[in-house]
Write a protein that holds these residues in place. Structure first.
Motif, PDB file in Angstrom:
ATOM      1  N   HIS A  15       2.652 -68.787  31.586  1.00 53.39           N
ATOM      2  CA  HIS A  15       2.092 -68.594  33.228  1.00 53.39           C
ATOM      3  C   HIS A  15       2.072 -69.824  34.026  1.00 53.39           C
ATOM      4  O   HIS A  15       1.648 -69.823  34.960  1.00 53.39           O
ATOM      5  N   ASP A 242      -3.142 -63.344  27.670  1.00 52.53           N
ATOM      6  CA  ASP A 242      -2.469 -63.078  28.772  1.00 52.53           C
ATOM      7  C   ASP A 242      -2.939 -62.655  29.961  1.00 52.53           C
ATOM      8  O   ASP A 242      -2.860 -62.989  31.155  1.00 52.53           O
ATOM      9  N   ASP A 243      -4.097 -61.693  29.754  1.00 58.44           N
ATOM     10  CA  ASP A 243      -4.815 -61.412  30.699  1.00 58.44           C
ATOM     11  C   ASP A 243      -5.601 -62.373  31.404  1.00 58.44           C
ATOM     12  O   ASP A 243      -5.966 -62.308  32.755  1.00 58.44           O
ATOM     13  N   SER A 246      -3.385 -65.020  33.394  1.00 54.70           N
ATOM     14  CA  SER A 246      -2.773 -64.272  34.416  1.00 54.70           C
ATOM     15  C   SER A 246      -3.783 -63.885  35.672  1.00 54.70           C
ATOM     16  O   SER A 246      -3.695 -64.149  36.962  1.00 54.70           O
ATOM     17  N   ALA A 250      -3.799 -65.828  39.172  1.00 51.96           N
ATOM     18  CA  ALA A 250      -3.860 -64.651  40.440  1.00 51.96           C
ATOM     19  C   ALA A 250      -4.957 -65.102  41.321  1.00 51.96           C
ATOM     20  O   ALA A 250      -4.741 -64.973  42.576  1.00 51.96           O
TER      21      ALA A 250
END
Ligand code: ZN
Length: 256
Positions: A15, A242-243, A246, A250
């Motif tokens: 990421h 990953d959630d 991210s 974001a």
């Protein structure tokens, strides 16, 4: 986060996160040299190693333990070892003596850290964890300790927004800290928190104006990394890593 060291670092790299603080227990799972190799292979730098210190309960091995952790931080290429004071041992009610032990312990390890070129970042924690985690609760108290130890080339502070956001004197204490701020940890305080240690909110989900606190830090001269640190056994640690990463990436632009 329910991921091992390798998965975590690979996820950060995926990421575009190029630096991270490291938790000692996670490093211990793989060993020092493997941890360093995983960091190097993924282009992720160690900001700091967390957490040393733990002097308040009078542990006889505290000084030797901290020397070892300083060596480990060096081996990982970290810029600092974050130190927390530790809490009271079972049955101890002498808070003043515990705080004195913190000053003594830091004074004892500063010469070794100085010789190794490793900086120590004293991190005050929220007053609700005074009993079991940190007898140092405010930035002002931490800076009083820095003044007492008098080793500004080696001993600084870590400012964690989750620990300090409630303090009406925070802005002025950050100004007082000036160049002694070595680390900035960010997360959010959920208005109806369910656990003072392991229910930290994702940035943007709670009561903390992290961007305002960051602006105070930058005005005081801080230009280091923003380290998003979300202890969340009740929520985010249950989600795919990953959630989690991210979401941090974001939201960082709008909240940090
Ligand atoms: Zn922290």
């Amino acid at each position: 986060m329910q991921a091992d060291f390798k998965d975590s670092i690979e996820c950060l790299s995926r990421h575009g996160v190029q630096a991270s603080s490291l938790w000692r227990a996670k490093v211990d799972e793989v060993g020092l040299s493997t941890a360093r190799k995983i960091l190097d292979d993924n282009g992720v730098a160690a900001v700091s190693l967390c957490a040393g210190g733990l002097f308040a309960d009078g542990s006889k091995t505290a000084v030797e333990d901290n020397k070892r952790w300083i060596d480990e931080a060096l081996a990982l290429g970290a810029d600092s070892l974050v130190v927390i004071s530790g809490g009271l041992s079972e049955g101890d009610r002498d808070l003043a003596a515990a705080r004195d032990r913190v000053i003594q312990g830091l004074s004892d390890i500063v010469p070794y850290a100085q010789a190794q070129g490793m900086r120590l970042a004293l991190e005050p924690l929220h007053p609700m964890v005074c009993g079991f985690r940190s007898v140092i609760s405010s930035l002002g108290d931490a800076l009083d300790i820095l003044d007492a130890v008098d080793a500004d080339d080696t001993l600084g502070v870590a400012v964690d927004s989750y620990a300090l956001w409630w303090d009406p004197g925070l802005e002025s204490q950050i100004q007082r800290a000036s160049s002694r701020v070595l680390n900035f940890h960010a997360s959010d305080w959920l208005r109806e928190t369910r656990d003072v240690r392991e229910d930290r909110g994702m940035i943007g989900d709670g009561c903390i104006d992290n961007r305002l606190i960051r602006s105070w830090l930058e005005r005081a001269g801080f230009d280091g990394f923003v380290e998003v640190e979300i202890f969340s056994a009740l929520d985010w640690w249950k989600r795919p890593i990953d959630d989690v990463v991210s979401t941090i990436v974001a939201r960082a632009g709008a909240t940090l």
